[in-house]
Design a protein around this motif. Structure first.
Motif, PDB file in Angstrom:
ATOM      1  N   ALA A  22       0.375 -12.890  -3.329  1.00  0.00           N
ATOM      2  CA  ALA A  22      -0.949 -12.270  -3.292  1.00  0.00           C
ATOM      3  C   ALA A  22      -1.753 -12.690  -4.513  1.00  0.00           C
ATOM      4  N   ALA A  23      -2.923 -13.279  -4.290  1.00  0.00           N
ATOM      5  CA  ALA A  23      -3.783 -13.670  -5.400  1.00  0.00           C
ATOM      6  C   ALA A  23      -4.320 -12.415  -6.075  1.00  0.00           C
ATOM      7  N   PRO A  24      -4.546 -12.464  -7.403  1.00  0.00           N
ATOM      8  CA  PRO A  24      -5.033 -11.275  -8.114  1.00  0.00           C
ATOM      9  C   PRO A  24      -6.313 -10.702  -7.517  1.00  0.00           C
ATOM     10  N   VAL A  25      -7.269 -11.584  -7.151  1.00  0.00           N
ATOM     11  CA  VAL A  25      -8.537 -11.096  -6.611  1.00  0.00           C
ATOM     12  C   VAL A  25      -8.296 -10.389  -5.286  1.00  0.00           C
ATOM     13  N   GLU A  26      -7.450 -10.969  -4.442  1.00  0.00           N
ATOM     14  CA  GLU A  26      -7.136 -10.341  -3.162  1.00  0.00           C
ATOM     15  C   GLU A  26      -6.465  -8.988  -3.379  1.00  0.00           C
ATOM     16  N   ARG A  27      -5.504  -8.942  -4.290  1.00  0.00           N
ATOM     17  CA  ARG A  27      -4.821  -7.678  -4.571  1.00  0.00           C
ATOM     18  C   ARG A  27      -5.812  -6.626  -5.035  1.00  0.00           C
ATOM     19  N   ASP A  28      -6.676  -6.987  -5.954  1.00  0.00           N
ATOM     20  CA  ASP A  28      -7.620  -6.024  -6.511  1.00  0.00           C
ATOM     21  C   ASP A  28      -8.572  -5.506  -5.441  1.00  0.00           C
ATOM     22  N   GLU A  29      -9.127  -6.426  -4.648  1.00  0.00           N
ATOM     23  CA  GLU A  29     -10.104  -6.018  -3.635  1.00  0.00           C
ATOM     24  C   GLU A  29      -9.475  -5.131  -2.569  1.00  0.00           C
ATOM     25  N   LEU A  30      -8.275  -5.502  -2.102  1.00  0.00           N
ATOM     26  CA  LEU A  30      -7.649  -4.731  -1.039  1.00  0.00           C
ATOM     27  C   LEU A  30      -7.126  -3.388  -1.540  1.00  0.00           C
ATOM     28  N   THR A  31      -6.663  -3.345  -2.774  1.00  0.00           N
ATOM     29  CA  THR A  31      -6.195  -2.071  -3.328  1.00  0.00           C
ATOM     30  C   THR A  31      -7.364  -1.111  -3.507  1.00  0.00           C
ATOM     31  N   LEU A  32      -8.479  -1.603  -4.006  1.00  0.00           N
ATOM     32  CA  LEU A  32      -9.665  -0.764  -4.159  1.00  0.00           C
ATOM     33  C   LEU A  32     -10.207  -0.329  -2.798  1.00  0.00           C
ATOM     34  N   ALA A  33     -10.130  -1.219  -1.808  1.00  0.00           N
ATOM     35  CA  ALA A  33     -10.584  -0.861  -0.461  1.00  0.00           C
ATOM     36  C   ALA A  33      -9.733   0.274   0.102  1.00  0.00           C
ATOM     37  N   ALA A  34      -8.424   0.226  -0.159  1.00  0.00           N
ATOM     38  CA  ALA A  34      -7.539   1.296   0.311  1.00  0.00           C
ATOM     39  C   ALA A  34      -7.875   2.616  -0.382  1.00  0.00           C
ATOM     40  N   ALA A  35      -8.129   2.555  -1.684  1.00  0.00           N
ATOM     41  CA  ALA A  35      -8.480   3.776  -2.413  1.00  0.00           C
ATOM     42  C   ALA A  35      -9.806   4.351  -1.906  1.00  0.00           C
ATOM     43  N   HIS A 174       6.569   8.548   7.724  1.00  0.00           N
ATOM     44  CA  HIS A 174       6.299   8.834   6.311  1.00  0.00           C
ATOM     45  C   HIS A 174       5.183   9.868   6.214  1.00  0.00           C
ATOM     46  N   CYS A 175       5.529  11.052   5.741  1.00  0.00           N
ATOM     47  CA  CYS A 175       4.568  12.135   5.602  1.00  0.00           C
ATOM     48  C   CYS A 175       4.636  12.635   4.173  1.00  0.00           C
ATOM     49  N   ARG A 176       4.609  13.941   3.982  1.00  0.00           N
ATOM     50  CA  ARG A 176       4.586  14.497   2.626  1.00  0.00           C
ATOM     51  C   ARG A 176       5.852  14.142   1.868  1.00  0.00           C
ATOM     52  N   GLY A 177       5.678  13.708   0.629  1.00  0.00           N
ATOM     53  CA  GLY A 177       6.798  13.367  -0.219  1.00  0.00           C
ATOM     54  C   GLY A 177       7.282  11.936  -0.057  1.00  0.00           C
ATOM     55  N   SER A 178       6.618  11.135   0.772  1.00  0.00           N
ATOM     56  CA  SER A 178       7.045   9.764   0.994  1.00  0.00           C
ATOM     57  C   SER A 178       5.931   8.792   0.587  1.00  0.00           C
ATOM     58  N   TYR A 179       6.227   7.515   0.696  1.00  0.00           N
ATOM     59  CA  TYR A 179       5.261   6.473   0.336  1.00  0.00           C
ATOM     60  C   TYR A 179       5.626   5.193   1.070  1.00  0.00           C
ATOM     61  N   VAL A 180       4.675   4.266   1.127  1.00  0.00           N
ATOM     62  CA  VAL A 180       4.951   2.918   1.625  1.00  0.00           C
ATOM     63  C   VAL A 180       4.291   1.923   0.682  1.00  0.00           C
ATOM     64  N   LEU A 181       4.836   0.708   0.681  1.00  0.00           N
ATOM     65  CA  LEU A 181       4.258  -0.361  -0.127  1.00  0.00           C
ATOM     66  C   LEU A 181       2.954  -0.801   0.519  1.00  0.00           C
ATOM     67  N   LEU A 182       1.914  -0.910  -0.292  1.00  0.00           N
ATOM     68  CA  LEU A 182       0.575  -1.208   0.202  1.00  0.00           C
ATOM     69  C   LEU A 182       0.312  -2.717   0.170  1.00  0.00           C
ATOM     70  N   PRO A 183      -0.282  -3.273   1.222  1.00  0.00           N
ATOM     71  CA  PRO A 183      -0.673  -4.681   1.170  1.00  0.00           C
ATOM     72  C   PRO A 183      -1.796  -4.892   0.142  1.00  0.00           C
ATOM     73  N   PRO A 184      -1.865  -6.087  -0.461  1.00  0.00           N
ATOM     74  CA  PRO A 184      -0.925  -7.202  -0.290  1.00  0.00           C
ATOM     75  C   PRO A 184       0.212  -7.095  -1.301  1.00  0.00           C
ATOM     76  N   ALA A 185       1.396  -7.522  -0.909  1.00  0.00           N
ATOM     77  CA  ALA A 185       2.538  -7.482  -1.816  1.00  0.00           C
ATOM     78  C   ALA A 185       3.536  -8.548  -1.397  1.00  0.00           C
ATOM     79  N   ARG A 186       4.374  -8.936  -2.336  1.00  0.00           N
ATOM     80  CA  ARG A 186       5.434  -9.891  -2.060  1.00  0.00           C
ATOM     81  C   ARG A 186       6.762  -9.154  -2.139  1.00  0.00           C
ATOM     82  N   LEU A 187       7.628  -9.368  -1.128  1.00  0.00           N
ATOM     83  CA  LEU A 187       8.939  -8.756  -1.093  1.00  0.00           C
ATOM     84  C   LEU A 187       9.957  -9.642  -1.805  1.00  0.00           C
ATOM     85  N   ALA A 188      11.093  -9.060  -2.160  1.00  0.00           N
ATOM     86  CA  ALA A 188      12.138  -9.813  -2.840  1.00  0.00           C
ATOM     87  C   ALA A 188      12.633 -10.976  -1.973  1.00  0.00           C
TER      88      ALA A 188
END
Length: 235
Positions: A22-35, A174-188
């Motif tokens: 994930a490019a930094p600009v893409e990560r920043d834009e998509l994370t802010l869009a999610a927020a 996934h409801c209360r007390g859980s979470y998921v990894l938000l796009p964009p991200a790289r897995l191991a």
């Protein structure tokens, strides 16, 4: 057939256009869009040197967990706070806390593809959908676990720990007390977590029970049986 062709096109564009990371600009834009869409986010670890940036030797879920144990209270939709994390932690991934403003129905990718075909063929409205590598699909829905429902809904340990996914491969709510990894991200594994083209966080959230019904039918076709009451199911 039109629905199937459309879905195949989505997945093909995703594969053809998937970046090495994930490019930094893409990560920043998509994370802010999610927020901005109301998804509470918090910084997460990322894969590093065949391990995890958290520094834990033998971390069982490298790059799949929040950085802070206080992630539930830390998670925020405040653009200034999120921008601060993006600026000071340029390599971090992000998780989104579920059960506050949204839930996530997490299913095996093969079942997710069948569900997408049916949803498209039926012209049904479905909201944000993320592809978690080649193994899982995440369907974002409206939440069933709000503070008003404190006595009716509770988190399920099964769905709160990503390390149990291999043991319980069916639907994970996934409801209360859980979470998921938000796009964009790289897995191991080297695979990506990305939004299905045209189905990012800006879309309206559908009712979870409507999506769950279709996902359950799709999972049953592949022999996935419910493992336990998922996060958000009432007594």
């Amino acid at each position: 057939m039109a629905g199937k062709s459309r879905m195949s096109g989505w997945l093909r564009r995703r594969t053809d256009g998937a970046p090495g990371s994930a490019a930094p600009v893409e990560r920043d834009e998509l994370t802010l869009a999610a927020a901005r869409a109301g998804f509470p986010v918090a910084p997460a670890a990322h894969p590093e040197n065949y391990g995890c940036s958290c520094g834990r030797i033998g971390c069982p879920i490298p790059g799949l967990h929040p950085l802070s144990l206080a992630w539930q209270t830390q998670a925020s939709t405040d653009p200034q706070k999120v921008e601060g994390w993006l600026r000071t932690q340029p390599l971090a991934g992000f998780v989104t806390a579920t059960g506050l403003n949204h839930d996530v129905l997490d299913v095996p990718a093969e079942a997710g593809r069948v569900a997408l075909e049916r949803l498209t063929a039926d012209a049904a409205a479905f909201g944000p959908v993320a592809l978690h590598g080649d193994e899982r699909m995440l369907f974002f829905t409206a939440t069933r676990g709000t503070p008003v429902d404190e006595d009716e809904w509770w988190p399920c340990e099964l769905d709160c720990h990503p390390e149990t996914a291999d043991e319980h491969p069916g639907i994970r709510w996934h409801c209360r007390g859980s979470y998921v990894l938000l796009p964009p991200a790289r897995l191991a594994s080297g695979a990506d977590v990305s939004w299905l083209p045209g189905h990012g966080p800006d879309l309206p959230l559908p009712e979870p029970l409507l999506v769950l019904d279709i996902l359950s039918d799709a999972c049953a076709r592949f022999g996935y049986e419910p493992e336990a009451e998922p996060v958000g199911w009432g007594r």
